[in-house]
Design a protein around this motif. Structure first.
Motif, PDB file in Angstrom:
ATOM      1  N   MET A   1     -39.400   4.519  13.349  1.00 55.17           N
ATOM      2  CA  MET A   1     -38.249   5.324  13.781  1.00 55.17           C
ATOM      3  C   MET A   1     -37.017   4.430  13.929  1.00 55.17           C
ATOM      4  O   MET A   1     -37.130   3.341  14.493  1.00 55.17           O
ATOM      5  CB  MET A   1     -38.590   5.976  15.133  1.00 55.17           C
ATOM      6  CG  MET A   1     -37.714   7.162  15.478  1.00 55.17           C
ATOM      7  SD  MET A   1     -38.038   7.728  17.144  1.00 55.17           S
ATOM      8  CE  MET A   1     -39.619   8.508  16.973  1.00 55.17           C
ATOM      9  N   PRO A   2     -35.846   4.854  13.417  1.00 53.56           N
ATOM     10  CA  PRO A   2     -34.652   4.018  13.585  1.00 53.56           C
ATOM     11  C   PRO A   2     -34.291   3.843  15.064  1.00 53.56           C
ATOM     12  O   PRO A   2     -34.610   4.696  15.897  1.00 53.56           O
ATOM     13  CB  PRO A   2     -33.554   4.798  12.849  1.00 53.56           C
ATOM     14  CG  PRO A   2     -34.104   6.123  12.537  1.00 53.56           C
ATOM     15  CD  PRO A   2     -35.585   6.074  12.661  1.00 53.56           C
ATOM     16  N   THR A   3     -33.661   2.730  15.343  1.00 54.36           N
ATOM     17  CA  THR A   3     -33.367   2.396  16.739  1.00 54.36           C
ATOM     18  C   THR A   3     -31.860   2.273  16.962  1.00 54.36           C
ATOM     19  O   THR A   3     -31.132   1.784  16.103  1.00 54.36           O
ATOM     20  CB  THR A   3     -34.022   1.046  17.098  1.00 54.36           C
ATOM     21  OG1 THR A   3     -35.406   1.134  16.820  1.00 54.36           O
ATOM     22  CG2 THR A   3     -33.824   0.702  18.559  1.00 54.36           C
TER      23      THR A   3
ATOM     24  N   PHE B   1     -28.452   0.876  14.634  1.00 56.79           N
ATOM     25  CA  PHE B   1     -27.098   1.232  15.073  1.00 56.79           C
ATOM     26  C   PHE B   1     -26.809   0.471  16.357  1.00 56.79           C
ATOM     27  O   PHE B   1     -27.708   0.257  17.159  1.00 56.79           O
ATOM     28  CB  PHE B   1     -26.980   2.732  15.347  1.00 56.79           C
ATOM     29  CG  PHE B   1     -27.424   3.571  14.185  1.00 56.79           C
ATOM     30  CD1 PHE B   1     -26.554   3.854  13.144  1.00 56.79           C
ATOM     31  CD2 PHE B   1     -28.717   4.063  14.133  1.00 56.79           C
ATOM     32  CE1 PHE B   1     -26.969   4.607  12.067  1.00 56.79           C
ATOM     33  CE2 PHE B   1     -29.145   4.824  13.053  1.00 56.79           C
ATOM     34  CZ  PHE B   1     -28.258   5.096  12.019  1.00 56.79           C
ATOM     35  N   VAL B   2     -25.558   0.074  16.525  1.00 55.55           N
ATOM     36  CA  VAL B   2     -25.187  -0.636  17.752  1.00 55.55           C
ATOM     37  C   VAL B   2     -24.065   0.128  18.441  1.00 55.55           C
ATOM     38  O   VAL B   2     -22.996   0.336  17.864  1.00 55.55           O
ATOM     39  CB  VAL B   2     -24.719  -2.081  17.446  1.00 55.55           C
ATOM     40  CG1 VAL B   2     -24.360  -2.796  18.729  1.00 55.55           C
ATOM     41  CG2 VAL B   2     -25.793  -2.846  16.697  1.00 55.55           C
TER      42      VAL B   2
ATOM     43  N   MET C   1     -21.577   1.109  15.514  1.00 52.69           N
ATOM     44  CA  MET C   1     -21.557   0.530  14.164  1.00 52.69           C
ATOM     45  C   MET C   1     -22.946   0.600  13.552  1.00 52.69           C
ATOM     46  O   MET C   1     -23.940   0.549  14.279  1.00 52.69           O
ATOM     47  CB  MET C   1     -21.199  -0.961  14.225  1.00 52.69           C
ATOM     48  CG  MET C   1     -19.958  -1.297  14.961  1.00 52.69           C
ATOM     49  SD  MET C   1     -19.706  -3.084  14.995  1.00 52.69           S
ATOM     50  CE  MET C   1     -20.823  -3.584  16.274  1.00 52.69           C
ATOM     51  N   ARG C   2     -22.972   0.662  12.246  1.00 50.25           N
ATOM     52  CA  ARG C   2     -24.249   0.502  11.567  1.00 50.25           C
ATOM     53  C   ARG C   2     -24.623  -0.979  11.566  1.00 50.25           C
ATOM     54  O   ARG C   2     -23.767  -1.839  11.731  1.00 50.25           O
ATOM     55  CB  ARG C   2     -24.152   0.997  10.109  1.00 50.25           C
ATOM     56  CG  ARG C   2     -24.137   2.492   9.992  1.00 50.25           C
ATOM     57  CD  ARG C   2     -24.140   2.935   8.545  1.00 50.25           C
ATOM     58  NE  ARG C   2     -23.688   4.319   8.482  1.00 50.25           N
ATOM     59  CZ  ARG C   2     -24.489   5.368   8.706  1.00 50.25           C
ATOM     60  NH1 ARG C   2     -25.757   5.175   8.955  1.00 50.25           N
ATOM     61  NH2 ARG C   2     -23.991   6.583   8.655  1.00 50.25           N
ATOM     62  N   ARG C   3     -25.875  -1.289  11.372  1.00 48.34           N
ATOM     63  CA  ARG C   3     -26.367  -2.658  11.375  1.00 48.34           C
ATOM     64  C   ARG C   3     -25.553  -3.560  10.444  1.00 48.34           C
ATOM     65  O   ARG C   3     -25.221  -4.688  10.797  1.00 48.34           O
ATOM     66  CB  ARG C   3     -27.862  -2.638  11.006  1.00 48.34           C
ATOM     67  CG  ARG C   3     -28.574  -3.927  10.813  1.00 48.34           C
ATOM     68  CD  ARG C   3     -28.499  -4.950  11.925  1.00 48.34           C
ATOM     69  NE  ARG C   3     -28.694  -4.514  13.278  1.00 48.34           N
ATOM     70  CZ  ARG C   3     -28.409  -5.273  14.348  1.00 48.34           C
ATOM     71  NH1 ARG C   3     -27.923  -6.475  14.210  1.00 48.34           N
ATOM     72  NH2 ARG C   3     -28.615  -4.826  15.562  1.00 48.34           N
TER      73      ARG C   3
ATOM     74  N   GLU D   1     -23.790  -6.925  11.546  1.00 43.82           N
ATOM     75  CA  GLU D   1     -24.106  -8.221  10.929  1.00 43.82           C
ATOM     76  C   GLU D   1     -22.835  -8.889  10.423  1.00 43.82           C
ATOM     77  O   GLU D   1     -22.673 -10.105  10.535  1.00 43.82           O
ATOM     78  CB  GLU D   1     -25.100  -8.051   9.770  1.00 43.82           C
ATOM     79  CG  GLU D   1     -26.521  -7.732  10.219  1.00 43.82           C
ATOM     80  CD  GLU D   1     -27.101  -8.791  11.160  1.00 43.82           C
ATOM     81  OE1 GLU D   1     -26.935  -9.994  10.880  1.00 43.82           O
ATOM     82  OE2 GLU D   1     -27.699  -8.399  12.177  1.00 43.82           O
ATOM     83  N   ALA D   2     -21.936  -8.082   9.862  1.00 44.96           N
ATOM     84  CA  ALA D   2     -20.665  -8.635   9.382  1.00 44.96           C
ATOM     85  C   ALA D   2     -19.899  -9.237  10.546  1.00 44.96           C
ATOM     86  O   ALA D   2     -19.340 -10.336  10.452  1.00 44.96           O
ATOM     87  CB  ALA D   2     -19.842  -7.544   8.701  1.00 44.96           C
ATOM     88  N   LEU D   3     -19.898  -8.532  11.663  1.00 47.93           N
ATOM     89  CA  LEU D   3     -19.189  -9.018  12.852  1.00 47.93           C
ATOM     90  C   LEU D   3     -19.790 -10.347  13.323  1.00 47.93           C
ATOM     91  O   LEU D   3     -19.088 -11.241  13.776  1.00 47.93           O
ATOM     92  CB  LEU D   3     -19.290  -7.956  13.948  1.00 47.93           C
ATOM     93  CG  LEU D   3     -18.297  -8.056  15.099  1.00 47.93           C
ATOM     94  CD1 LEU D   3     -16.878  -8.005  14.567  1.00 47.93           C
ATOM     95  CD2 LEU D   3     -18.535  -6.943  16.095  1.00 47.93           C
TER      96      LEU D   3
END
Ligand code: UDP
Ligand code: MG
Length: 317
Positions: free
Chosen positions: A1-3, A90-91, A164-166, A170-172
């Motif tokens: 399941m996505p987190t 997702f964050v 944000m999406r992962r 990650e870019a950040l």
């Protein structure tokens, strides 16, 4: 399941711990029901001197971690360490003082999940739109200045409260600026972003950690790490004053040599010395600000230091 990772930095927020724990519990239940998402809570203790950490450890349920930084590093860096610790697809970043309401959190999640093309959904403070006129003028000027001649636009009144999406998170993470003007970094990294309006609820406990000086310092940090416009303005002013000086000099020579008139010495001398001296000092100060930013980057110290990480169902590591 996505987190979904909920990332929240805190500094001495002991009064709101129980409410925050309740908030996370409700969020965990609701996102599971509505979006089929798991919740991971990542808190960052930004050098609290009260017993917030102990209280959080007792109050939190489910899957959580608390990154305890070795001292206070400031909200920007605390947030960053939280993003680095998070693992979710997702964050979502919120303040620990619960000024970011549950319903707006749900709205952010909903907006992002509803559109595959979106990478980031950020919130824009609606209450800022009604702030005092002088403040509004100052803020407009600030954004004008910082956005001048850039290939990206920093939106007004958009803060850290965003999802944000992962990939975006990650870019950040790859942006290692020591002086972190988050608003600028979010805009710099690009991606498909969308803003929604919200009004933060008033603080129910504790007090704001921002002083007027702190805000002024942050604005300066934003300018010096994102814009060379002030330097250019100073150069242009320098050139204009220099040209005026040359013209004035020529006039004196002509008057003195051809018409043989007396040129008043003292007042003109004082005027030019103080104008030039003032601008010189201002430019030196401005240069110093930019150099200070450069020194910070060159030293290349780590962005933050972790004292220990507390985990749900485990001993601190
Ligand atoms: N905060 C932090 N480190 C700091 C200052 C603030 O982690 O050096 C946290 C604070 O505990 C809160 C959030 O950042 O959860 C926002 O701070 P605050 O409420 O003081 O700012 P405001 O909402 O007034 O802009
Ligand atoms: Mg607050």
């Amino acid at each position: 399941m996505p987190t979904l990772s909920l990332v929240a930095p805190f500094l001495n927020e002991q009064e709101s711990v129980t409410d925050f724990a309740r908030f996370t519990k409700r969020l965990g239940c609701d996102i599971k029901k509505r979006f089929n998402l798991d919740l991971e809570v990542v808190l960052v203790d930004d050098g609290s001197t009260d017993d917030s950490v102990v209280r959080y450890r007792n109050a939190l349920e489910g899957n959580w971690r608390i990154v305890e930084l070795s001292r206070n590093f400031g909200k920007e860096i605390a947030l960053f360490s939280g993003i680095e610790e998070s693992k979710g697809d997702f964050v979502l970043m919120v303040d620990a003082d619960l000024q970011h309401t549950f319903s707006v959190c749900m709205e952010l999640i909903n907006e992002l999940l509803a559109d595959d093309e979106l990478d980031v959904v950020y919130s824009v403070r609606a209450d800022r739109l009604e702030e005092s006129r002088s403040k509004a003028v100052f803020s407009k000027l600030f954004y004008r200045l910082i956005n001048a001649g850039q290939r990206f636009t920093i939106p007004e009144n958009a803060g850290d409260f965003r999802i944000m999406r992962r990939e975006a998170a990650e870019a950040l993470r790859t942006i290692r600026d020591k002086r972190r003007f988050n608003k600028g970094l979010y805009a710099w990294m690009g991606f498909r972003q969308k803003g929604i309006l919200y009004t933060p609820s008033p603080r129910t406990s504790g007090s704001t950690k921002w002083s007027k000086m702190g805000l002024a310092a942050l604005s300066l940090e934003g300018i010096t790490s994102f814009s060379a416009v002030p330097l250019r303005i100073m150069s242009v002013i320098g050139v204009i004053i220099g040209l005026l000086g040359v013209m004035y000099g020529a006039e004196i020579v002509v008057k003195g040599l051809i018409f043989d008139t007396d040129v008043p010495g003292y007042p003109s001398l004082m005027a030019s010395i103080s104008v030039l001296g003032g601008f010189n000092l201002a430019l030196l100060g401005l240069l110093g600000e930019y150099i200070w930013v450069t020194i910070g980057e060159v030293k290349d110290r780590p962005l933050y230091i972790v004292r220990r990480i507390h985990r749900s169902g485990g001993k601190p590591q």
